[in-house]
Design a protein around this motif. Structure first.
Motif, PDB file in Angstrom:
ATOM      1  N   MET A  42     -11.594 -14.193  -6.389  1.00 15.43           N
ATOM      2  CA  MET A  42     -10.319 -13.506  -6.188  1.00 15.43           C
ATOM      3  C   MET A  42     -10.315 -12.803  -4.834  1.00 15.43           C
ATOM      4  SD  MET A  42      -8.507 -10.782  -8.763  1.00 15.43           S
ATOM      5  CE  MET A  42      -8.548  -9.150  -8.081  1.00 15.43           C
ATOM      6  N   ASN A  43      -9.224 -12.872  -4.111  1.00 17.65           N
ATOM      7  CA  ASN A  43      -9.094 -12.146  -2.856  1.00 17.65           C
ATOM      8  C   ASN A  43      -9.163 -10.641  -3.120  1.00 17.65           C
ATOM      9  OD1 ASN A  43      -8.753 -14.461  -1.331  1.00 17.65           O
ATOM     10  ND2 ASN A  43      -6.544 -14.496  -1.642  1.00 17.65           N
ATOM     11  N   ASN A  44      -9.449  -9.896  -2.095  1.00 18.12           N
ATOM     12  CA  ASN A  44      -9.620  -8.461  -2.281  1.00 18.12           C
ATOM     13  C   ASN A  44      -8.797  -7.687  -1.261  1.00 18.12           C
ATOM     14  OD1 ASN A  44     -10.683  -6.197  -3.552  1.00 18.12           O
ATOM     15  ND2 ASN A  44     -12.418  -6.064  -2.153  1.00 18.12           N
ATOM     16  N   PHE A  45      -7.532  -8.050  -1.144  1.00 18.58           N
ATOM     17  CA  PHE A  45      -6.628  -7.338  -0.243  1.00 18.58           C
ATOM     18  C   PHE A  45      -6.361  -5.952  -0.819  1.00 18.58           C
ATOM     19  CE2 PHE A  45      -2.333  -6.128   1.147  1.00 18.58           C
ATOM     20  CZ  PHE A  45      -2.471  -6.256   2.525  1.00 18.58           C
ATOM     21  N   LYS A  46      -6.530  -4.942   0.005  1.00 25.02           N
ATOM     22  CA  LYS A  46      -6.418  -3.560  -0.476  1.00 25.02           C
ATOM     23  C   LYS A  46      -5.278  -2.840   0.235  1.00 25.02           C
ATOM     24  CE  LYS A  46     -10.808  -2.990   0.551  1.00 25.02           C
ATOM     25  NZ  LYS A  46     -11.327  -4.355   0.581  1.00 25.02           N
ATOM     26  N   PHE A  47      -4.450  -2.156  -0.554  1.00 27.32           N
ATOM     27  CA  PHE A  47      -3.388  -1.343   0.028  1.00 27.32           C
ATOM     28  C   PHE A  47      -2.959  -0.267  -0.943  1.00 27.32           C
ATOM     29  CE2 PHE A  47      -0.977  -4.393  -2.408  1.00 27.32           C
ATOM     30  CZ  PHE A  47       0.216  -3.769  -2.750  1.00 27.32           C
ATOM     31  N   ASP A  48      -2.324   0.765  -0.387  1.00 26.63           N
ATOM     32  CA  ASP A  48      -1.848   1.908  -1.168  1.00 26.63           C
ATOM     33  C   ASP A  48      -0.556   2.380  -0.507  1.00 26.63           C
ATOM     34  OD1 ASP A  48      -1.417   4.278  -2.518  1.00 26.63           O
ATOM     35  OD2 ASP A  48      -3.438   5.081  -2.209  1.00 26.63           O
ATOM     36  N   THR A  49       0.566   2.220  -1.189  1.00 27.89           N
ATOM     37  CA  THR A  49       1.850   2.532  -0.564  1.00 27.89           C
ATOM     38  C   THR A  49       2.260   3.994  -0.690  1.00 27.89           C
ATOM     39  OG1 THR A  49       3.027   1.881  -2.580  1.00 27.89           O
ATOM     40  CG2 THR A  49       2.764   0.200  -0.880  1.00 27.89           C
ATOM     41  N   HIS A  50       1.466   4.801  -1.403  1.00 31.88           N
ATOM     42  CA  HIS A  50       1.866   6.205  -1.564  1.00 31.88           C
ATOM     43  C   HIS A  50       0.657   7.041  -1.960  1.00 31.88           C
ATOM     44  CE1 HIS A  50       5.178   9.198  -2.555  1.00 31.88           C
ATOM     45  NE2 HIS A  50       4.095   9.794  -3.039  1.00 31.88           N
ATOM     46  N   MET A  51       0.155   7.835  -1.015  1.00 34.63           N
ATOM     47  CA  MET A  51      -0.916   8.791  -1.323  1.00 34.63           C
ATOM     48  C   MET A  51      -0.777  10.004  -0.409  1.00 34.63           C
ATOM     49  SD  MET A  51      -3.532   8.957   1.164  1.00 34.63           S
ATOM     50  CE  MET A  51      -5.097   9.057   0.323  1.00 34.63           C
ATOM     51  N   HIS A  52      -1.310  11.129  -0.877  1.00 39.71           N
ATOM     52  CA  HIS A  52      -1.214  12.398  -0.145  1.00 39.71           C
ATOM     53  C   HIS A  52      -2.570  12.708   0.481  1.00 39.71           C
ATOM     54  CE1 HIS A  52       2.736  13.621  -1.939  1.00 39.71           C
ATOM     55  NE2 HIS A  52       2.330  12.790  -2.895  1.00 39.71           N
ATOM     56  N   LEU A  53      -2.819  12.122   1.616  1.00 37.56           N
ATOM     57  CA  LEU A  53      -4.098  12.262   2.302  1.00 37.56           C
ATOM     58  C   LEU A  53      -4.430  13.720   2.585  1.00 37.56           C
ATOM     59  CD1 LEU A  53      -6.465  10.806   3.759  1.00 37.56           C
ATOM     60  CD2 LEU A  53      -4.980  10.647   5.770  1.00 37.56           C
ATOM     61  N   ASP A  54      -3.439  14.482   2.995  1.00 32.10           N
ATOM     62  CA  ASP A  54      -3.690  15.848   3.446  1.00 32.10           C
ATOM     63  C   ASP A  54      -3.975  16.827   2.310  1.00 32.10           C
ATOM     64  OD1 ASP A  54      -0.940  15.394   2.758  1.00 32.10           O
ATOM     65  OD2 ASP A  54      -0.431  17.337   3.631  1.00 32.10           O
ATOM     66  N   LEU A  55      -3.844  16.397   1.063  1.00 28.19           N
ATOM     67  CA  LEU A  55      -4.135  17.281  -0.054  1.00 28.19           C
ATOM     68  C   LEU A  55      -5.597  17.232  -0.481  1.00 28.19           C
ATOM     69  CD1 LEU A  55      -0.923  16.992  -2.248  1.00 28.19           C
ATOM     70  CD2 LEU A  55      -1.478  18.607  -0.433  1.00 28.19           C
ATOM     71  N   TYR A  56      -6.378  16.423   0.204  1.00 31.40           N
ATOM     72  CA  TYR A  56      -7.826  16.418  -0.006  1.00 31.40           C
ATOM     73  C   TYR A  56      -8.490  17.346   1.010  1.00 31.40           C
ATOM     74  CZ  TYR A  56      -7.574  12.493  -3.255  1.00 31.40           C
ATOM     75  OH  TYR A  56      -7.306  11.698  -4.337  1.00 31.40           O
ATOM     76  N   LYS A  57      -9.426  18.160   0.537  1.00 32.46           N
ATOM     77  CA  LYS A  57     -10.128  19.068   1.442  1.00 32.46           C
ATOM     78  C   LYS A  57     -11.006  18.304   2.427  1.00 32.46           C
ATOM     79  CE  LYS A  57     -10.163  22.954  -1.787  1.00 32.46           C
ATOM     80  NZ  LYS A  57     -10.995  23.899  -2.578  1.00 32.46           N
ATOM     81  N   ASN A  58     -11.528  17.161   1.985  1.00 36.59           N
ATOM     82  CA  ASN A  58     -12.396  16.351   2.840  1.00 36.59           C
ATOM     83  C   ASN A  58     -11.602  15.227   3.512  1.00 36.59           C
ATOM     84  OD1 ASN A  58     -11.992  15.017   0.386  1.00 36.59           O
ATOM     85  ND2 ASN A  58     -13.940  13.919   0.505  1.00 36.59           N
ATOM     86  N   ILE A  59     -10.511  15.597   4.149  1.00 35.77           N
ATOM     87  CA  ILE A  59      -9.579  14.613   4.701  1.00 35.77           C
ATOM     88  C   ILE A  59     -10.263  13.641   5.664  1.00 35.77           C
ATOM     89  CG2 ILE A  59      -8.842  16.257   6.480  1.00 35.77           C
ATOM     90  CD1 ILE A  59      -6.066  14.937   6.394  1.00 35.77           C
ATOM     91  N   ASN A  60     -11.180  14.114   6.482  1.00 37.94           N
ATOM     92  CA  ASN A  60     -11.835  13.231   7.443  1.00 37.94           C
ATOM     93  C   ASN A  60     -12.714  12.196   6.746  1.00 37.94           C
ATOM     94  OD1 ASN A  60     -10.741  14.386   9.830  1.00 37.94           O
ATOM     95  ND2 ASN A  60     -12.187  16.078   9.676  1.00 37.94           N
ATOM     96  N   GLU A  61     -13.358  12.602   5.666  1.00 39.33           N
ATOM     97  CA  GLU A  61     -14.175  11.660   4.896  1.00 39.33           C
ATOM     98  C   GLU A  61     -13.291  10.600   4.244  1.00 39.33           C
ATOM     99  OE1 GLU A  61     -16.785  13.595   2.147  1.00 39.33           O
ATOM    100  OE2 GLU A  61     -17.403  15.102   3.614  1.00 39.33           O
ATOM    101  N   VAL A  62     -12.143  11.030   3.724  1.00 40.75           N
ATOM    102  CA  VAL A  62     -11.217  10.079   3.094  1.00 40.75           C
ATOM    103  C   VAL A  62     -10.690   9.090   4.126  1.00 40.75           C
ATOM    104  CG1 VAL A  62      -9.081   9.819   1.784  1.00 40.75           C
ATOM    105  CG2 VAL A  62     -10.600  11.741   1.296  1.00 40.75           C
ATOM    106  N   ILE A  63     -10.346   9.590   5.301  1.00 36.98           N
ATOM    107  CA  ILE A  63      -9.881   8.704   6.375  1.00 36.98           C
ATOM    108  C   ILE A  63     -10.951   7.679   6.720  1.00 36.98           C
ATOM    109  CG2 ILE A  63      -9.353   8.626   8.851  1.00 36.98           C
ATOM    110  CD1 ILE A  63      -7.818  11.247   8.482  1.00 36.98           C
ATOM    111  N   ASP A  64     -12.175   8.127   6.895  1.00 41.31           N
ATOM    112  CA  ASP A  64     -13.273   7.211   7.224  1.00 41.31           C
ATOM    113  C   ASP A  64     -13.462   6.168   6.130  1.00 41.31           C
ATOM    114  OD1 ASP A  64     -13.701   8.569   9.581  1.00 41.31           O
ATOM    115  OD2 ASP A  64     -15.412   9.728   8.825  1.00 41.31           O
TER     116      ASP A  64
END
Length: 245
Positions: free
Chosen positions: A1-23
């Motif tokens: 199975m292909n493994n195309f990944k996407f997320d059309t709606h998330m609140h990145l800035d509500l995580y305290k570890n925003i830089n880790e989430v971005i990475d």
């Protein structure tokens, strides 16, 4: 199975570890629309996080904050011209404050008018207990693409949104709820997208992990009665159609 990944709606800035989430998102090559709740925050993150390949910030004014931060409406309008992604925006009628609702409607109507003016915007829209007004303000000939985020209206409202050409982003909480499953059954396969709505879903409260993708795909496979191997391909094609102007 292909493994195309996407997320059309998330609140990145509500995580305290925003830089880790971005990475983490960038490392895993997951195409992500990171919504914002205020236009001032959108400007801040666009300045601070340049040259991200897989993450796009969306210009937002969350309806629950529209009354408190109505002074930011001009900032929202100013940024629309140069923002392809718009969200989180919309209406929320959970509270009974009529003044609040009027401010929400006015802000959303002005947003839609400006999006129609410039065209080719991709909106991720909140419509809790306000679907009819949301659809009425957007109209049936919107000059862009609309994603109904975590849609929770009734079947009649769902059919109207379908007729107006809108997409629907489903999350793991929807896939695991009776009402969510019933709505998903009635959504056309070619209009379904996936979202985490992190950190507001059970699986993402403490940690952002892309495991939600395969779990949603497994749920869609069962609800829609299609082979799991086909689900990722269908969702990938839907996402590509969304991005096509």
């Amino acid at each position: 199975m292909n493994n195309f990944k996407f997320d059309t709606h998330m609140h990145l800035d509500l995580y305290k570890n925003i830089n880790e989430v971005i990475d983490y998102i960038e490392l895993n090559k997951s195409y992500t629309i990171a919504v914002t709740n205020l236009p001032s925050l959108y400007e801040k993150y666009c300045r601070e996080y340049l040259n991200l390949k897989y993450i796009r910030f969306a210009l937002g004014l969350h309806p629950q904050l529209a009354f408190q931060y109505k002074n930011q409406l001009p900032l929202l309008i100013k940024n629309i011209k140069n923002s392809k992604y718009i969200g989180e925006v919309g209406l929320d009628y959970v509270k009974e404050d009529l003044n609040n609702r009027e401010v929400q409607r006015n802000a959303f109507a002005e947003l839609i008018a400006q999006c129609n003016k410039y065209g080719e915007k991709i909106l991720t829209v909140h419509s809790r207990k306000a679907v009819n007004d949301v659809l009425s303000i957007i109209g049936d000939s919107f000059n862009g693409k609309v994603i109904m985020h975590w849609f929770s209206g009734n079947i009649t409202e769902l059919k109207l949104a379908i007729n107006n050409g809108h997409y629907f982003s489903v999350n793991l909480d929807m896939v695991n709820s009776k009402k969510g499953m019933e709505l998903i059954k009635n959504m056309p396969l070619d209009r379904i997208l996936i979202e985490s709505d992190a950190p507001f879903t059970k699986a993402t409260k403490k940690l952002y992990n892309l495991d939600f993708i395969i779990r949603i795909e497994e749920g869609l496979s069962k609800i829609k009665g299609i082979e799991l191997d086909s689900v990722n391909d269908i969702l990938k094609n839907n996402f590509k159609q969304l991005l096509d102007a």
